[in-house]
Design an enzyme around this catalytic site. Structure first.
Site, PDB file in Angstrom:
ATOM      1  N   GLU A 314       5.167   0.087  -8.759  1.00  0.00           N
ATOM      2  CA  GLU A 314       3.966  -0.619  -8.313  1.00  0.00           C
ATOM      3  C   GLU A 314       4.253  -1.804  -7.399  1.00  0.00           C
ATOM      4  OE1 GLU A 314       5.491  -2.257 -12.062  1.00  0.00           O
ATOM      5  OE2 GLU A 314       4.835  -0.259 -11.483  1.00  0.00           O
ATOM      6  N   ASP A 356      12.272  -6.075  32.531  1.00  0.00           N
ATOM      7  CA  ASP A 356      11.997  -6.383  33.923  1.00  0.00           C
ATOM      8  C   ASP A 356      12.928  -7.526  34.319  1.00  0.00           C
ATOM      9  OD1 ASP A 356      10.697  -6.417  36.390  1.00  0.00           O
ATOM     10  OD2 ASP A 356       9.264  -7.923  35.717  1.00  0.00           O
ATOM     11  N   ASP A 626       6.343  -8.877  32.010  1.00  0.00           N
ATOM     12  CA  ASP A 626       5.265  -9.866  32.098  1.00  0.00           C
ATOM     13  C   ASP A 626       4.276  -9.596  33.221  1.00  0.00           C
ATOM     14  OD1 ASP A 626       6.876 -10.390  34.264  1.00  0.00           O
ATOM     15  OD2 ASP A 626       6.823 -12.573  34.035  1.00  0.00           O
ATOM     16  N   ASP A 630       4.104  -3.856  34.520  1.00  0.00           N
ATOM     17  CA  ASP A 630       4.828  -3.627  33.260  1.00  0.00           C
ATOM     18  C   ASP A 630       3.924  -3.130  32.133  1.00  0.00           C
ATOM     19  OD1 ASP A 630       7.238  -4.559  34.369  1.00  0.00           O
ATOM     20  OD2 ASP A 630       6.698  -6.630  33.945  1.00  0.00           O
ATOM     21  N   ASN A 694      16.715   6.720 -15.367  1.00  0.00           N
ATOM     22  CA  ASN A 694      15.871   6.602 -16.567  1.00  0.00           C
ATOM     23  C   ASN A 694      15.330   7.946 -17.004  1.00  0.00           C
ATOM     24  OD1 ASN A 694      16.252   3.878 -16.659  1.00  0.00           O
ATOM     25  ND2 ASN A 694      14.324   3.346 -15.635  1.00  0.00           N
ATOM     26  N   ASN A 719       9.502  -3.136 -18.333  1.00  0.00           N
ATOM     27  CA  ASN A 719       9.125  -2.862 -16.947  1.00  0.00           C
ATOM     28  C   ASN A 719       8.522  -4.096 -16.275  1.00  0.00           C
ATOM     29  OD1 ASN A 719       8.929  -0.788 -14.845  1.00  0.00           O
ATOM     30  ND2 ASN A 719       6.728  -1.147 -14.991  1.00  0.00           N
ATOM     31  N   ASP A 723      10.048  -5.849 -13.009  1.00  0.00           N
ATOM     32  CA  ASP A 723       9.231  -6.100 -11.822  1.00  0.00           C
ATOM     33  C   ASP A 723       9.364  -7.547 -11.364  1.00  0.00           C
ATOM     34  OD1 ASP A 723       8.321  -3.546 -11.592  1.00  0.00           O
ATOM     35  OD2 ASP A 723       6.355  -3.904 -12.477  1.00  0.00           O
TER      36      ASP A 723
END
Length: 884
Positions: A314, A356, A626, A630, A694, A719, A723
């Site tokens: 999650e 460029d 720029d 371009d 697991n 868990n 987390d």
């Protein structure tokens, strides 16, 4: 009342096509009165009144959502959906269906805490990044040239426009509102953003076709729509619609938010589906095995739900968002706007940067260094300068850096009075194909003169004569060769050269076209010094050190490009010009662009073609530009980078905007991108391998133990703590070796990684089962609490340690240490896991204190786990030549 009417109007997105047709069909002389304005523009009083009535000239697009909506959206992802479903099931079984006094809220609360905790962290990171970007975006404005009453034309923010404003357009401008043209000169507009049509369309001041009432509104010859761009030419127009009432405004909802999925997006989606599939296979297996072996189907179901929670990553959406947001925040501190969060990751994947030359590698302050006659002698009388000044001063198109340098030089010499004796008759605007522009001027005696300036090679094609030494000579082949030698000599010194020509035998008095640029008299040259930016050479060297090849894509001539390339440290051995590209077949060109580092005299289309071919060769290509030429290349590239001083369309097309001229920020962007990728990949590989391990551990325990290896509540708490330990991963560092190479998403490596690394934890989980069963005698249901406490601690500590094992290819703690945030959080979580069985809270959830002789066994298991993981890691790196 006005406010209410305004709200009603702004809430309506129906486009008034009849109004457009009526504006288009008005004779030019009637346009101003029809649109309630005047040729000299609106008064300030009228502008203020219309701004109050019509509102700002802004299109409702993908604005930032309010905090509440953003927070709610953080819950919308498959993992949160799975956990929410499990929380509902737990609520029904543990609370609603339980007997009075036996309700158990713990499972529901833990799952809810996980969901809310993940969502809050994700929201916080996303909002912080948005705030930083918004504050920088306010520094970037799009402007247009507006004529208002009692003043000269001035640059204004496009949001200040109102219907009736008189706007002047030039090459490089974005059309700021829906406008009716009243004057135009070789005006070509790109409507690609509105229609998808890539070819520019010529616009005029009158409708040319008579069937306009049955045609499409976007095909009207004298209407320009907001969001389209001026490719070449110049025009004057009157605004008749602004904001949401424009054509763009009515389709804005369908245009916004439609970003194509990148390889990174698709990779994250594949990982998400893979982990969910693991869970969908694992949970039924655990449920049926425990149900059949232990006979308690209700407990088996609750345990299976807890396993499902444990296998649900999650935190993945939060980790991804946090990493991207952290990268954007880091870049914002360096005055760099990240318009698209995913651009951070693309920065890290980039292995070729095309750039460029003018204004990007070089300073955007060009200086007029010298002006010389056609025979190469010094222009002591400043005749060349005068002609160049007339050309630059009287043109209405986009004044480029060289025009500004000419005007600035004349100003410094105090010669601005030169234009007083002349009036402009006409002009032929610049375009990127002929690479020159012309003006026609007339003196007080009525004598007209066509003055043209442009790139030397292109100018020589329209010149028949050359003037020097007080007389006019036919431009022979030897004089043409001499002209090229003069130009190339200055080019080799890093100077850009323009040729200047004139013609006086003009029979026409108006409506001059490109065809009139012939039989010109070459009178001399202008040489401009465009030095490289101080940071350019160092930035290119740093990019090379980080595995990014730099290629220059310039419209300038090859000698100048090569001179600048040498100054900034780019290999100039392999170069190509646009003409050479046109002469090659496609296969040959594909091979040549691999090794070519300098491209010169390119058209905008050729820049896009080169980037596309490089992408087809499995490169991630960035483009730094720029100019108006371009814009297409910026859109084509994987990551478009522009600067604040760029033309409007270039800034709109870019993913990243640099607010400062220091190119070293490019190296920072590459490093941030690779850090982002690395830390996201850490979490994915840690979670995937841990879940895979697991799966084996729980399958073994379910099949062979007479009781559950852990109670559902134990799995949920374990868990939750795991987390929490993962939340600091976005703040971790990456090894210097990892940052030296471009990093692209490769989903094929994940399954292999899971198969080889995941089962290692299962070996030591099973070793813990055996020790608890045989050494501590936990082999009956009466002793399951001690067994579960032993596996609770070992499982949590091994899961937490895997963070340090996987985060680096080196030996953790000794050769590579995590940041203090990661070290601190994982240490706290491990201490919490050890302490919980000794607390009253631990007792309340069915855990019990472990004997002192358990901990030497635990230490041995964890050390052995780390050693074996390191050995497998070393083998894996030798075998597959990669880790993260």
């Amino acid at each position: 009342m006005i406010w209410k009417k305004k709200q009603q109007r702004q809430g309506s997105y129906t486009f008034n096509s009849e109004k457009v047709f009526l504006a288009a069909t008005q004779p030019t002389k009637s346009v101003f009165s029809y649109l309630n304005t005047a040729p000299y523009g609106l008064t300030e009083e009228t502008v203020e009144r219309r701004q109050n009535f019509y509102g700002r000239n802004e299109v409702t697009h993908e604005k930032r959502k309010n905090p509440f909506v953003t927070f709610i959206s953080t819950f919308i992802n498959p993992f949160i959906g799975v956990l929410t479903g499990l929380a509902v099931i737990s609520l029904i079984i543990d609370v609603l269906m339980a007997k009075p006094g036996e309700q158990e809220w713990t499972g529901v609360m833990i799952i809810t805490v996980m969901v809310v905790f993940s969502a809050i962290l994700r929201f916080w990171q996303e909002w912080r990044a948005g705030e930083a970007t918004d504050s920088l975006m306010k520094m970037v404005t799009n402007t247009c040239l507006v004529k208002r009453a009692d003043s000269e034309a001035v640059e204004l923010d496009i949001t200040e426009l109102v219907p009736g404003d008189v706007v002047l357009l030039a090459a490089g401008d974005m059309v700021p509102a829906d406008m009716r043209m009243v004057e135009s000169k070789d005006l070509f507009i790109s409507q690609a953003s509105l229609t998808g049509e890539s070819e520019p369309i010529e616009k005029f001041s009158e409708v040319h076709e008579k069937h306009y009432r049955t045609g499409s509104i976007v095909e009207l010859d004298n209407i320009c729509y907001m969001g389209s761009t001026v490719i070449s030419g110049a025009a004057k127009g009157v605004v008749f619609e602004t904001g949401n009432r424009t054509y763009l405004g009515t389709i804005a909802k369908s245009l916004s938010g439609q970003r194509a999925a990148t390889a990174f997006d698709r990779g994250i989606s594949k990982v998400s589906l893979l982990l969910i599939r693991f869970m969908l296979v694992m949970v039924p297996f655990v449920f049926f095995v425990n149900g059949f072996t232990k006979g308690d189907w209700f407990d088996a179901f609750i345990f299976a739900i807890s396993v499902a929670v444990g296998l649900t990553p999650e935190m993945l959406p939060m980790i991804v968002t946090a990493n991207l947001s952290k990268g954007a925040l880091a870049m914002s501190k360096k005055k760099t706007i990240v318009k698209n969060l995913n651009a951070i990751q693309n920065f890290g994947a980039m292995n070729i940067l095309c750039t460029d030359k003018t204004g990007t590698l070089t300073c955007d302050k060009i200086v007029l260094e010298k002006y010389i006659n056609a025979d190469g002698t010094a222009d002591e009388e400043r005749r060349i300068l005068r002609h160049a000044y007339y050309n630059s001063y009287f043109q209405t198109g986009l004044k480029n850096l060289m025009d500004k340098a000419i005007l600035s030089h004349v100003h410094d010499l105090g010669m601005e009075h030169l234009q007083e004796g002349y009036a402009k008759v006409d002009e032929i605007p610049f375009d990127f194909i002929r690479r020159r522009m012309s003006v026609v001027i007339e003196d007080l005696q009525g004598k007209r003169q066509l003055i043209t300036k442009g790139a030397v090679e292109e100018m020589l094609t329209v010149c028949t004569f050359a003037e020097f030494g007080g007389s006019v000579h036919r431009l022979t082949d030897s004089l043409r060769a001499k002209a090229r030698r003069i130009s190339e000599e200055m080019n080799r010194k890093g100077m850009r050269v323009l040729a200047v020509a004139q013609r006086t035998d003009l029979e026409k008095s108006c409506d001059f076209t490109i065809e009139d640029e012939n039989d010109m008299v070459l009178i001399g040259y202008l040489a401009f010094l465009d030095p490289p930016k101080p940071s350019a050479a160092e930035a290119i060297e740093k990019l090379k050190e980080h595995g990014v090849e730099v290629k220059v894509l310039s419209g300038d001539n090859d000698v100048v490009v090569r001179a600048i390339g040498l100054q900034v440290g780019i290999d100039t051995t392999h170069s190509l010009t646009g003409m050479e590209m046109d002469a090659m077949d496609e296969q040959t060109l594909r091979e040549r662009i691999k090794s070519t580092t300098l491209f010169a005299k390119l058209t905008p289309l050729q820049k896009t073609q080169i980037i596309g071919m490089l992408q087809e060769q499995d490169n991630t290509v960035g483009f730094l530009g720029d100019g108006i030429n371009d814009a297409a290349a910026l859109r084509q590239s994987d990551i478009g980078i522009s600067v604040d001083s760029a033309v409007d369309i270039a800034k709109e097309s870019a993913d990243i905007i640099l607010l400062e001229k220091d190119l070293m920020v490019l190296e920072d962007g590459v490093i941030e991108g690779r850090k982002t990728f690395g830390n996201i990949n850490k979490y994915i590989k840690i979670t995937a391998s841990s879940n895979f391990g697991n799966m084996f551990s729980v399958m073994f325990a379910s099949a062979f133990l007479p009781f559950l290896p852990m109670m559902p509540i134990h799995l949920l708490i374990q868990n939750l703590l795991y987390d929490i330990s993962q939340t600091t991963i976005p703040f971790d560092r990456m090894d210097p070796e990892f940052l030296r190479k471009p990093r692209k998403w490769d989903a094929s490596d994940l399954k292999r990684f899971m198969i080889f690394i995941g089962p290692i934890s299962s070996i030591f989980d099973i070793a813990t089962y055996i020790i608890m069963w045989h050494v501590f005698g936990c082999n009956t249901p009466e002793h399951q609490a001690l067994f579960q406490s032993g596996w609770f601690i070992e499982g949590l500590l091994s899961q937490t340690l895997i963070v340090h094992m996987i985060r680096t290819r080196k030996i953790p703690f000794f050769q590579s240490r995590a940041t203090w945030q990661v070290m601190g959080m994982t240490t706290l979580v491990m201490i919490a896991g050890i302490v919980i069985p000794f607390t009253s809270f631990g007792t309340s959830i069915g855990l019990q204190p472990l004997p002192a002789d358990y901990f030497p066994w635990l230490m041995g298991i964890l050390v052995a786990y780390c050693v074996l993981t390191q050995l497998v890691k070393n083998w894996y790196i030798r075998r597959f030549v990669r880790w993260l």
